[in-house]
Scaffold this active site. Sequence first.
Site, short mmCIF file in Angstrom:
data_model
loop_
_atom_site.label_atom_id
_atom_site.label_comp_id
_atom_site.label_asym_id
_atom_site.label_seq_id
_atom_site.Cartn_x
_atom_site.Cartn_y
_atom_site.Cartn_z
N LYS A 125 -1.26 -2.72 -5.42
CA LYS A 125 -1.30 -1.30 -5.73
C LYS A 125 -0.66 -1.01 -7.09
O LYS A 125 -1.20 -0.26 -7.91
CB LYS A 125 -0.62 -0.50 -4.61
N ARG A 233 -10.39 7.39 5.01
CA ARG A 233 -10.28 6.00 4.58
C ARG A 233 -11.62 5.30 4.73
O ARG A 233 -12.27 5.38 5.76
CB ARG A 233 -9.23 5.26 5.42
N ASP A 273 -10.88 -1.87 -6.25
CA ASP A 273 -11.30 -0.75 -5.42
C ASP A 273 -11.54 0.43 -6.33
O ASP A 273 -10.63 0.87 -7.07
CB ASP A 273 -10.22 -0.41 -4.38
#
Length: 315
Positions: A125, A233, A273
């Site tokens: 992240k 999600r 992503d």
Amino acid sequence: MDLLFVADPLEGFKTYKDSTFAMMREAARRGHGLLHCEARALGWQSGGSVVAETRRIELTGDADDWFRVVATQRTRLADTGAVLMRQDPPFDSEYFYATHLLGQAEREGARVFNKPAALREHPEKLAIMEFPQFTPPTLVTRDAAAVRAFHAEHHDVILKPLDGMGGMGIFRVGADGLNLGSIIETLNAGGTRTLMVQRYLPEIVQGDKRVLIIGGKPVPFVLARIPQGSEIRGNLAAGGKGVAQPLAARDREIAEAMGPVLAARGLLLVGLDVIGERITEINVTSPTCFQEIQQQTGFDVAAMFVDALQAAIAA
């Protein structure tokens, strides 16, 4: 040559979708030997080399009993053709220690992919923060007041723990700020844990796209993981639907800008992503979606990967 896969227990693989299995299948098709161990099998005694208790396996072609153990052996990692670190997240202290053992194996001559130092330097992240031109507005902090200020500025935000996986621990807070205080308390545990806050990207309804980069080059198809029902999600583990799509122009722009940079650092395989036109995560531990893309488009991602692996070993 022998390829050692450091991965989760083989008995738990779902071979119809597992990317590590796809790698093994393609490597075996090319005549490479397959070795497997879990990270806990790695060891290093003073004065010696990094070794592992490994199983030599063969693939059976059966959907259920998909492998058989030919032999068990003590393997010096530097004596293999390559070591593929494919243990699934989370990146916890044991994973961290494993990268140090693999780093020592590198110093002894092992070829490890992805490079252990690169795994440590690219938390999945946090790594996006190096590329702000491609990310949504993002804040990383322990400070509850800073989170509130970020929400006041952007109104609709996503909050998530830095060590989450598969969509776990992700919250959306809209303009009304409903439950923001409770969510902050849950994620940062009274200021003792760091969390990430991002501006909400409404393009998530079109899917959270997995853009694979192999050897610095993008795979020409992505897997859009589309949220179902009332979910925000898109993660497959959270019930998202995977739909393969051609690589969009913006996806290619991002991948071609970041790919060579990450490859030069020893990241042979990366999974970005992308939501809309923004990256939200850089996956480096065990990127997936090989089989979903191949099954829906016919493009053989595993073949592209083994081509890049062989080229990297030969370099």
